[in-house]
Design an enzyme around this catalytic site. Structure first.
Site, short mmCIF file in Angstrom:
data_model
loop_
_atom_site.label_atom_id
_atom_site.label_comp_id
_atom_site.label_asym_id
_atom_site.label_seq_id
_atom_site.Cartn_x
_atom_site.Cartn_y
_atom_site.Cartn_z
N THR A 37 0.82 -1.21 0.00
CA THR A 37 0.00 0.00 0.00
C THR A 37 0.85 1.26 0.00
O THR A 37 0.43 2.29 -0.53
CB THR A 37 -0.94 -0.01 1.23
OG1 THR A 37 -1.79 -1.14 1.15
CG2 THR A 37 -1.79 1.24 1.29
N SER A 74 1.38 -7.48 0.03
CA SER A 74 2.02 -8.29 1.06
C SER A 74 1.33 -9.63 1.27
O SER A 74 1.95 -10.58 1.76
CB SER A 74 2.09 -7.53 2.38
OG SER A 74 0.80 -7.28 2.91
#
Length: 344
Positions: A37, A74
């Site tokens: 992000t 992730s």
């Protein structure tokens, strides 16, 4: 077009030379990007170099060299990615002695796991600082630029050396071994719970108030330079009424070489799970007991029952899995494994 006088040109050239000289005196920090992000926008994921260019304050802190090792969310990080990342960071430190520290940009969901893996496998006492973000780079109130800047400030700090891998976000410095992500989207998500933060990144300085005592980096025996994979370790969650079927299936079907039990907070599974553990341990599969509560050590309060377990200290189940995978590259002896869990 305005024409500059010879004097104005001389002044501009002198200013540029002065700025370049000041830049050369700044520490060199490598940014090793993996995505997440922190580099994401509503229209797509940015290259880490674009993120750096969008944060002018970075130029006052360090000279930055940016490279992308991978570019994924992730949730997509794999053990193979960890091995690649550890090897690259070790290569940087061994071949580029002028580098003062490394910043790893990462997605938030697994940054604590990647950080602990690097804390066990990077063979340098120079800082490895991981950072992530809860809000995309270009969105309202994004924490991405500030977290990036603070991570670079920590990596450039003299005090960060020798403290293992660090997670830096929301003004707080946490040890990779201790920290976990605890809140889904709010920016204060990272916490080391009962152990507490190592320090803080304030406007005027980077301040450390304690250092990790568990061994890490250069003090570990884990060498991943030639490893292509790690032993498979699965995590089995404990809940009321759980039987031992998932434990035995992980070994029989999934070929697990080790197991971690996310037990009740007192460090136990159900009676049925305990019986299944005995059966898989008899086959030579080590089983580490942790707990699902998140704070405090697990200890053997039923020693008279001779439970064949390795005790995971205060590691979360996901961190215990990482340590067991690496430990199994050196030994499968239960006593030796227990010493490893007490040390790292």
């Amino acid at each position: 077009m305005m024409k500059l006088s010879r004097g104005a040109i001389v002044v501009l050239l002198a200013a540029a030379a002065s700025w370049a000289g000041a830049q050369e005196k700044l520490p060199l920090v490598k940014v090793v990007a993996t995505g997440g992000t922190i580099a994401n926008t509503p229209s797509g994921r940015l290259h880490a170099g674009e993120v750096v260019e969008a944060i002018p304050a970075l130029r006052k802190v360090a000279r930055l060299e940016v490279e992308e090792v991978i570019r994924v969310g992730s949730s997509s990080i794999t053990v193979e990615n960890w091995l690649t990342l550890a090897r690259r960071i070790n290569e940087i430190f061994s071949k580029e002695p002028e580098v003062k520290g490394v910043v790893v940009t990462h997605g938030s969901n697994t940054v604590e796991e990647t950080g602990y893996f690097l804390s066990l496998t990077v063979k340098s006492d120079k800082p490895v600082v991981l950072t992530a973000a809860q809000r995309q780079f270009t969105t309202l109130s994004s924490d991405s630029p500030k977290n990036f800047l603070q991570a670079v400030r920590v990596a450039a700090s003299d005090e960060a050396r020798g403290k293992g891998a660090l997670i830096v976000a929301n003004d707080v410095i946490n040890a990779a071994r201790d920290v976990s992500k605890n809140i889904s989207y709010r920016v204060e998500t990272y916490s080391s719970r009962d152990l507490g933060a190592l320090g803080f990144v304030d406007e005027d300085r980077v301040s450390f108030y304690r250092a990790p005592l568990k061994q890490h980096t250069t003090a570990t025996p884990f060498d991943v330079a030639r490893l292509q994979k790690l032993p498979r370790v699965d995590i089995i969650y404990t809940y009321a009424g759980a039987d031992g079927s998932l434990i035995e299936a992980a070994v029989a079907q999934g070929k697990a070489e080790g197991l971690v039990i996310a037990g009740f907070p007192t460090g136990s599974g159900t009676p049925a799970m305990d019986e299944a553990v005995k059966r898989v341990v008899a086959k030579g599969v080590p089983v580490v007991m942790t707990h699902r509560g998140g704070m405090g050590r697990v200890i053997d309060t039923r020693a008279s029952e001779s439970r064949p377990l390795v005790w995971g200290d205060n590691l979360t189940p996901q961190k215990a899995r990482i340590l067991l995978m690496l430990a199994l590259t050196t030994t499968s002896d239960p006593a030796a494994l227990q010493r490893i869990f007490q040390k790292y």
